[in-house]
Every structure is written in structure tokens, then in C-alpha cells.
Motif scaffolding. Structure first.
Motif, PDB file in Angstrom:
ATOM      1  N   LYS A 169      76.381  61.599  18.905  1.00 14.72           N
ATOM      2  CA  LYS A 169      76.309  60.625  17.816  1.00 14.72           C
ATOM      3  C   LYS A 169      76.398  59.213  18.398  1.00 14.72           C
ATOM      4  O   LYS A 169      77.178  58.995  19.331  1.00 14.72           O
ATOM      5  N   PRO A 170      75.640  58.275  17.846  1.00 11.69           N
ATOM      6  CA  PRO A 170      74.652  58.456  16.778  1.00 11.69           C
ATOM      7  C   PRO A 170      73.414  59.182  17.285  1.00 11.69           C
ATOM      8  O   PRO A 170      73.135  59.177  18.483  1.00 11.69           O
ATOM      9  N   PHE A 171      72.654  59.794  16.370  1.00 12.05           N
ATOM     10  CA  PHE A 171      71.488  60.569  16.759  1.00 12.05           C
ATOM     11  C   PHE A 171      70.497  59.722  17.543  1.00 12.05           C
ATOM     12  O   PHE A 171      70.221  58.570  17.204  1.00 12.05           O
ATOM     13  N   ASP A 172      69.958  60.328  18.568  1.00 10.04           N
ATOM     14  CA  ASP A 172      68.946  59.667  19.389  1.00 10.04           C
ATOM     15  C   ASP A 172      67.621  60.399  19.179  1.00 10.04           C
ATOM     16  O   ASP A 172      67.506  61.578  19.502  1.00 10.04           O
ATOM     17  N   SER A 173      66.640  59.689  18.625  1.00 11.25           N
ATOM     18  CA  SER A 173      65.379  60.348  18.272  1.00 11.25           C
ATOM     19  C   SER A 173      64.658  60.910  19.489  1.00 11.25           C
ATOM     20  O   SER A 173      64.060  61.986  19.430  1.00 11.25           O
ATOM     21  N   ALA A 174      64.714  60.186  20.607  1.00 14.13           N
ATOM     22  CA  ALA A 174      64.024  60.659  21.817  1.00 14.13           C
ATOM     23  C   ALA A 174      64.643  61.960  22.314  1.00 14.13           C
ATOM     24  O   ALA A 174      63.924  62.913  22.667  1.00 14.13           O
ATOM     25  N   ASN A 175      65.965  62.024  22.329  1.00 17.41           N
ATOM     26  CA  ASN A 175      66.650  63.238  22.763  1.00 17.41           C
ATOM     27  C   ASN A 175      66.366  64.388  21.812  1.00 17.41           C
ATOM     28  O   ASN A 175      66.104  65.519  22.221  1.00 17.41           O
ATOM     29  N   PHE A 176      66.396  64.086  20.521  1.00 17.96           N
ATOM     30  CA  PHE A 176      66.120  65.110  19.517  1.00 17.96           C
ATOM     31  C   PHE A 176      64.711  65.672  19.680  1.00 17.96           C
ATOM     32  O   PHE A 176      64.502  66.891  19.687  1.00 17.96           O
ATOM     33  N   ASN A 177      63.727  64.804  19.800  1.00 17.62           N
ATOM     34  CA  ASN A 177      62.336  65.246  19.938  1.00 17.62           C
ATOM     35  C   ASN A 177      62.128  66.052  21.212  1.00 17.62           C
ATOM     36  O   ASN A 177      61.334  67.000  21.246  1.00 17.62           O
TER      37      ASN A 177
END
Length: 256
Positions: free
Chosen positions: A103-111
Motif C-alpha cells: 500500500k498504496p497500490f502501485d498500478s505498474a506492480n499490479f499489472n
């Protein structure tokens, strides 16, 4: 792909929302309601569960284990704002663990995590002239002819439930019903194992005294004719006597 997100903090859910809002991902969010999320996994086809580790009602690892029990193919992404013993979590969740998010969410890591698990096997079911199951172009070997025939019966049902009574009548017509039930359960166990060994356990959903094939997870020559039409000029499941009615229907509706 369907994803669920569970967190007891509204701010965390709001941070995650923009990441998936404009994507093709189907998602559902649960705020501090782990039991509703678990029930959802039991009823729906969920590919990935994004779970916060620390929640007041149940911790994310315990919930993840219950979700894996409900669906052995589900992938888990663990989220935390604190430092975690990742090796210990890996031991608990095994191959179902897809990755970790801070947290906070990281879009690059999520993708990056999503891309690593977004690989679905190509399943093809052949019913004309012979019955066979192929995964990524390779024929699946069955340890039991009756397990294979049970899958053929489910394929013939075209996405409708097959009751145990129907399976017993078709596959063990020469046995008394009680003996047939024992043989049915053995075939179910063997079919489950074969599907698991080939990484396609979600192709069939087994419930108490019935089963159903997921027509969205495979291609099939028989289903293609039913959906799109075409010329039927072959034998349909010739190994199995119970398939004659379907073959007659195909000949009448789609025969040359």
C-alpha cells in the motif's frame, strides 16, 4: 478475467479502483466482509483475489486458504501496508500465490502480477469420429476409460448439469444402481485428478450428485455446430451407445 478485492479500508479500495476502471478486468470489491467474499468465490468463477493481510474479522492468509479450498485454481495477491514474512506466506499459499502488493497500490506492480497469471491453457474437445481432449494441442491421457466417458457425457450436455442418476444410467447401464453410484464416484475422483494434472481443473464443476462442464473454458466441434451451424458429416462420439440420440439430432438438423 474476474478479480475480487477485499480490504477493510475504504481509502484502499478507492485507490485500487482507478487501476481497473478502464481495463477489461471484471471486478467486485468487498469492504470488511470476508465471509461475503468467500461465499462469492464459492458461487462464481473468480480468477484472482486481492486480499489485505490485516483485517478485523479474519486475516488475509486464513481467508486465502479457505478460498483455495473452495477453488483450487484461484490466484491470490496479498496486500499489506506493513512488512510481511513473504517466505512464510509462500509456504502457506503455495502455487496459488500470484504476488504481493504494497500500500498504496502501485498500478505498474499490479499489472505485472496480472500479466504473469493471465495465461490460460487452450482446451479443445473433439467429439466427431472419436472423443478426445486436447490441452495446448496435446492429447490428454486418461487413467480411466470411464472418467473419459464421464467427460464426454458432460460435453454432450453442452453446459447443463448432468445428474449422478443420468450418468449411472448411461455409463453403467448393466449395473445395479447402488453399484453404479460407487463406480460414478470413482470416475469423478479419477476425472478430477486428470483435470488437475493437466492444469484445467476448472473445466468441470463437481457438486453433490451432479456435475457441469464450463463451456466458456473450452472449444468443442460439437458446440460449434450448435452455435454456428454447419454441415455434419461424421460420427458423433462413436465409442458411446448413449450418444446415438444426439447423433440422430445432428444428422436431421445439420446433415448433408
Amino acid at each position: 478475467m474476474k478479480i475480487i478485492v477485499l480490504d477493510d479500508e475504504l481509502a484502499a479500495l478507492n485507490t485500487f479502483l482507478p487501476i481497473v476502471l478502464d481495463s477489461e478486468i471484471e471486478y467486485k470489491m468487498f469492504k470488511d466482509d470476508p465471509f461475503a467474499a468467500l461465499d462469492y468465490v464459492r458461487k462464481e468463477k473468480v480468477d484472482i483475489a486481492v486480499l489485505d493481510v490485516k483485517m478485523p474479522k479474519v486475516d488475509g492468509i486464513t481467508l486465502a486458504k479457505k478460498m483455495i479450498e473452495a477453488d483450487g485454481n484461484i490466484k491470490i495477491i496479498i496486500v499489506s501496508g506493513y512488512r510481511q514474512d513473504k517466505e512464510q506466506i509462500k509456504k502457506h499459499l503455495g502455487g496459488n500465490l500470484a504476488g504481493f502488493l504494497d500500500k498504496p497500490f502501485d498500478s505498474a506492480n499490479f499489472n505485472e502480477i496480472i500479466s504473469s497469471v493471465n495465461i490460460k491453457p487452450k482446451i479443445f474437445i473433439k467429439t466427431f469420429n472419436a472423443f478426445d481432449l486436447f490441452v495446448n494441442g496435446k492429447a490428454v491421457q486418461f487413467s480411466s476409460s470411464k472418467a473419459k466417458e464421464l467427460l464426454a457425457l458432460l460435453t454432450d450436455a453442452n453446459g447443463s448439469y448432468v445428474q449422478m442418476e443420468t450418468a449411472v444410467d448411461c455409463l453403467w447401464a448393466d449395473k445395479d444402481y447402488d453399484h453404479g453410484k460407487v463406480l460414478y464416484r470413482d470416475a469423478v475422483c479419477r476425472l478430477r485428478l486428470t483435470l488437475q494434472q493437466n492444469g484445467i481443473e476448472r473445466l468441470v464443476r463437481f457438486e453433490r450428485a451432479r456435475a457441469i462442464i464450463d463451456v466458456e473454458r473450452a472449444e468443442c466441434d460439437y458446440w460449434d455446430i450448435l452455435k454456428s451451424g454447419g454441415i455434419f458429416a461424421a460420427r458423433y462420439l462413436p465409442q458411446y451407445e448413449w450418444a446415438v440420440d444426439t447423433e440422430a439430432m445432428l444428422s436431421i438438423k445439420y446433415g448433408e
